[in-house]
Design a protein around this motif. Structure first.
Motif, PDB file in Angstrom:
ATOM      1  N   THR A 175       0.809  -1.221   0.000  1.00  0.00           N
ATOM      2  CA  THR A 175       0.000   0.000   0.000  1.00  0.00           C
ATOM      3  C   THR A 175       0.840   1.268   0.000  1.00  0.00           C
ATOM      4  N   GLY A 176       2.074   1.150   0.445  1.00  0.00           N
ATOM      5  CA  GLY A 176       2.944   2.335   0.560  1.00  0.00           C
ATOM      6  C   GLY A 176       2.613   3.167   1.780  1.00  0.00           C
ATOM      7  N   TYR A 212       7.156  -5.513   4.306  1.00  0.00           N
ATOM      8  CA  TYR A 212       7.462  -4.142   4.758  1.00  0.00           C
ATOM      9  C   TYR A 212       8.816  -3.671   4.241  1.00  0.00           C
ATOM     10  N   GLY A 213       8.918  -2.353   4.130  1.00  0.00           N
ATOM     11  CA  GLY A 213      10.174  -1.777   3.672  1.00  0.00           C
ATOM     12  C   GLY A 213      10.469  -0.482   4.420  1.00  0.00           C
ATOM     13  N   GLN A 214      11.747  -0.154   4.435  1.00  0.00           N
ATOM     14  CA  GLN A 214      12.193   1.065   5.121  1.00  0.00           C
ATOM     15  C   GLN A 214      13.317   1.603   4.277  1.00  0.00           C
ATOM     16  N   TYR A 236      11.176   5.951   0.889  1.00  0.00           N
ATOM     17  CA  TYR A 236       9.909   6.258   1.574  1.00  0.00           C
ATOM     18  C   TYR A 236      10.039   7.398   2.575  1.00  0.00           C
ATOM     19  N   GLY A 237      11.243   7.642   2.978  1.00  0.00           N
ATOM     20  CA  GLY A 237      11.416   8.739   3.935  1.00  0.00           C
ATOM     21  C   GLY A 237      12.665   8.545   4.760  1.00  0.00           C
ATOM     22  N   LYS A 238      13.469   9.631   4.807  1.00  0.00           N
ATOM     23  CA  LYS A 238      14.672   9.586   5.631  1.00  0.00           C
ATOM     24  C   LYS A 238      14.273   9.758   7.091  1.00  0.00           C
ATOM     25  N   PRO A 239      15.193   9.416   8.035  1.00  0.00           N
ATOM     26  CA  PRO A 239      14.883   9.689   9.442  1.00  0.00           C
ATOM     27  C   PRO A 239      14.716  11.196   9.647  1.00  0.00           C
TER      28      PRO A 239
END
Ligand code: C2E
Ligand code: MG
Ligand code: MG
Length: 795
Positions: free
Chosen positions: A571-572, A774-776, A780-783
């Motif tokens: 789904t993102g 799941y992905g990180q 998708y977005g930096k910390p």
């Protein structure tokens, strides 16, 4: 009875008168008295005045009476004189006759005029009177006696000399003195037998010498640093004792019991440390081997006046051997040789024990110190030289300007082996490794056992092979592989860290610390050997100062949480977040964890900082929740030190209380290194954490050494595939297969899979295909800081 021949006697002994008695001069007086009284007067009546007057006719005139009375008085006086003289003569002759010492008087010409019984006995003649010394002494003696006599007479002095019989057995104290008789010079002499006194005095001197030797021995013992020095000094000191010619010390071989000459010293100054039996057999022909063997075998003193051929050649007549007992066992024998026959009399034999004990004490002290020294320099587990030995050897090498490489050989995962197979098996393995090394490594390389599962080796610069080549060609093939330890078959791998003498340090401490750093580097790079990187020195210095800074940072609250979203790949959408700590440095700004987390871990500060991060994460969760947002579960990284610390549960519970515990706001991520070894304890911790409704993820999966088969036996919930796999997967189909296996295995075990570090859409696509849920990653977005993350949640 012997006569005292003197002038007086010659005068006194005259033909007597009618009485046949020696004339005392009274016969004349008696004749005179006869004239006066007119008839003969007997001598015995002469001195008695009453009897004399009774003989006189009544018509005697008063003058005649007076004359008679005077004659009687004169006769009495003469008799008295005669009596005194005879007493004096008896005294003198009695004294001379009964004196045990020879006494004599000679006249000026050297003729004896008197000699007593002792003198006659000495010369074995009935009388010496009228003879001179040429009758009794050889010419040379006679001449020297004559000289002495003349000196006495000429100078009028008393001469005192000690005379010894030609066989040396008897001694006399001789006095010679002048005697004047009516102006005529005579020479008197006496000889007092001093044989016993001399013997006593000699014993006293020997006694003194012996105690001098003992006290010197004490000094030798206290300063001796080696057995050789102690034994040689003792031999030298003893060989200079009066009466001794050679002193040697032999050693008893503990294994065979054989007696071998060790050190010796001769009176002439030659001394020796004997290195071989051949040498001593060829050059120490005096050595009374049999006697030493007997002393060693019996443990008691032995002496002999029956010496070997070598001794005889050197004029040695007697020998004594004393056993030396060290720690209750015969260590060796000290032997004394004398040129005097039967020199080792009861005096020596009685005291020899003291000397033996003293020397034994010295030997024992030295040997025990050596043993202590050896033990301190031996590793008790492996029998290899110890760390202390290595320190000393490196110090010596550095002092000698040697160069080379210190190789630190480490058995990999020794702790794990120990927890998996038990301590005994681990030690058994270590012993086998030590044995292999000992069998292979050349002595010049200074092999030592420097720590649990660690060995150090100094590899000299002039070896043909390079240190790297040596490790690859020799050490690795030698040590890596399987070992049979009791009933276990243990697979063992090693890594080697290298640091160079003198470039990287000149003490074992410095070099081993640096070799250890190099070893860590090698392991990191998955290489067998790593060399110390000198540039990293600065990093080390930085690390030390950083530690202090980090402590201040904890106090000042300079740590902040950044959050990186975890998304559902299908789904993102945000399905979670990971809290990643940052250090908001007062001057440097935001510092990434790679720079300071390792320092936190090494200093133990990570427990405190981890607690802060977890607490802050839950506070932020609470804030987002209270702001009406729907915060996802936040994953917090837990370092190995935290994971094994008992406060972890309290910290989690406290943090959960800040948020809504029932909404499962928290999960933790642990790395493989937290999970290997001590399986039971790990399972216990994981179970307790999950009982708090906090899921556990294995972080950076694939980078450690642990097998998947092991990790999946643990009670965990999530597997985070390391970023390196995600990168390689897109380029290498082999990795793709690997990731596929991991994902499907994880699913079989009902684990969620998270792929880390997704930067590219292709990577995301592949992962989706492999059914990774799941992905990180930056895609998708930096910390980001908490406030920014809140904005992401609002979208
Ligand atoms: P980690 O737990 O594996 O965290 C993931 C790391 O990957 C983070 O690095 C993150 O910024 C980085 N990352 C995520 N996506 C990408 C990407 O697409 N490309 C690249 N190049 N990097 C990506 P970060 O924040 O620098 O943290 C590094 C490591 O520091 C963490 O690895 C974790 O092991 C440790 N760490 C961070 N915060 C903490 C903490 O609070 N406690 C403990 N014990 N360790 C922490
Ligand atoms: Mg992590
Ligand atoms: Mg990670």
């Amino acid at each position: 009875m012997n006569h005292i021949a003197s002038k007086e006697e010659a005068q006194l002994v005259r033909p007597g008168d009618d009485t046949g008695q020696p004339d005392d001069g009274c016969a004349e007086l008696a004749r005179l008295a006869g004239y006066i009284v007119g008839r003969p007067v007997p001598r015995e009546a002469l001195a008695d005045e009453v009897r004399l007057l009774a003989l006189a006719p009544p018509a005697m005139s008063p003058a005649q009476r007076q004359a008679l009375s005077d004659l009687a008085a004169a006769a009495r006086a003469r008799q008295e004189l005669r009596r005194k003289l005879s007493r004096a003569e008896s005294f003198l002759s009695g004294f001379a006759e009964h004196s045990p010492s020879p006494l004599w008087i000679k006249d000026r010409s050297g003729s004896y005029v008197m000699g007593n019984a002792a003198l006659h006995g000495f010369f074995g003649v009935p009388t010496v009177v009228g003879k001179d010394d040429s009758h009794f002494w050889p010419e040379d003696v006679r001449r020297s006696l004559e000289e002495q006599d003349r000196a006495v007479l000429d100078n009028g002095e008393v001469i005192k000399t000690m005379e010894t019989s030609h066989d040396g057995a008897r001694h006399w104290l001789v006095h010679k003195f002048p005697i004047d008789v009516d102006g005529e010079p005579f020479l008197g002499g006496s000889a007092i037998d001093m044989t016993e006194e001399v013997a006593k005095e000699r014993a006293l001197i020997r006694h003194d010498n012996f105690y001098v030797l003992l006290s010197r021995l004490s000094a030798i013992i206290s300063r001796a640093r080696s057995l050789e020095a102690l034994c040689l000094d003792t031999c030298r000191e003893a060989a200079h004792q009066p009466g001794l010619e050679i002193v040697d010390i032999s050693r008893r071989d503990e294994a065979t019991g054989a007696i071998r000459l060790f050190t010796s010293a001769l009176r002439d100054g030659s001394e020796h440390e004997w290195r071989s039996d051949e040498d001593s057999a060829a050059h120490a022909d005096w050595f009374m081997h049999e006697l030493a063997v007997a002393a060693a075998a019996s443990g008691t003193l032995q002496f002999s006046n029956d010496v070997n051929h070598g001794c005889t050649r050197r004029d040695i007549r007697s020998c004594m051997a004393i056993p030396l007992l060290v720690n209750g066992k015969c260590w060796g024998v000290i032997s004394f040789y004398s040129t005097r026959p039967e020199f080792f009399d009861s005096f020596y034999r009685e005291r020899a024990g003291e000397l033996g004990t003293e020397l034994s004490f010295g030997l024992e002290r030295l040997l025990n110190a050596q043993e202590l020294h050896r033990l301190a320099r031996t590793n008790a587990l492996s029998g290899l030289p110890s760390r202390l030995h290595f320190d000393e050897e490196v110090a010596a090498l550095a002092a000698g300007n040697a160069s080379g490489t210190v190789l630190l050989i480490n058995i990999n995962r020794f702790d794990e082996i120990s927890s998996a197979y038990g301590n005994t098996a681990a030690i058994g393995l270590m012993r086998q490794v030590a044995q292999r090394l000992r069998g292979e490594v050349a002595e010049r390389m200074v092999l030592s056992h420097v720590g649990i599962g660690r060995f150090a080796l100094f590899y000299p610069v002039d070896e043909a092979r390079s240190p790297r080549g040596y490790v690859h060609d020799v050490i690795i093939p030698l040590l890596e592989g399987s070992y049979q330890v009791d009933q276990h078959r243990i697979w063992c791998t090693v890594n080697v860290g290298a640091a160079m003498l003198p470039e990287d340090g000149t003490t074992a401490d410095e070099l081993l610390v640096k070799a250890w750093d190099a070893l860590a580097g090698a392991r990191h790079m998955e290489e067998h050997i790593g060399f110390y990187d000198r540039d990293a020195d600065h990093a080390l210095a930085r690390q030390i100062s950083m530690e202090a800074e980090l402590r201040d940072a904890v106090e000042r609250g300079e740590f902040v949480n950044y959050y990186q979203p975890k998304v559902d790949l299908k789904t993102g959408k945000i399905a979670g977040a990971e809290a990643l700590v940052r250090w908001n440095h007062p001057t440097r700004g935001i510092v990434p964890p790679a720079e300071f987390v390792p320092v936190l871990e090494r200093s133990g500060l990570v427990i405190e900082v981890g607690r802060i991060v977890m607490q802050k994460a839950m506070e932020d969760w609470r804030t987002w929740h209270d702001a009406g947002l729907t915060p996802p579960q936040i994953a917090v990284n837990v370092a190995p030190a935290q994971f094994r610390c008992d406060t972890l549960f309290d910290d989690i519970e406290k943090a959960l209380n800040t948020a809504e515990a029932h909404m499962r706001p928290l999960s933790i991520e642990v790395t493989e290194s937290s999970l290997v070894s001590d399986h039971r304890r790990v399972v216990d911790i994981l179970t307790r954490v999950r009982n708090l409704d906090v899921p556990v993820a294995i972080d950076d999966f694939g980078t450690g050494y642990s097998s998947l088969a092991y990790l999946v036996t643990l009670p965990v919930d999530v597997l985070k595939i390391d970023r390196s796999f995600v990168i390689k997967m897109a380029q290498d189909s082999g990795y793709m297969g690997l990731v596929q296996t991991i994902v499907s295995l994880a699913h079989n075990l009902e684990l969620e899979v998270v792929a880390e570090g997704i930067e590219k859409p292709e990577e995301a696509k592949l992962l989706k295909l492999l059914r990774c849920e799941y992905g990180q990653g930056n895609l998708y977005g930096k910390p980001v800081p908490a406030e920014e993350f809140a904005l992401l949640l609002k979208k």
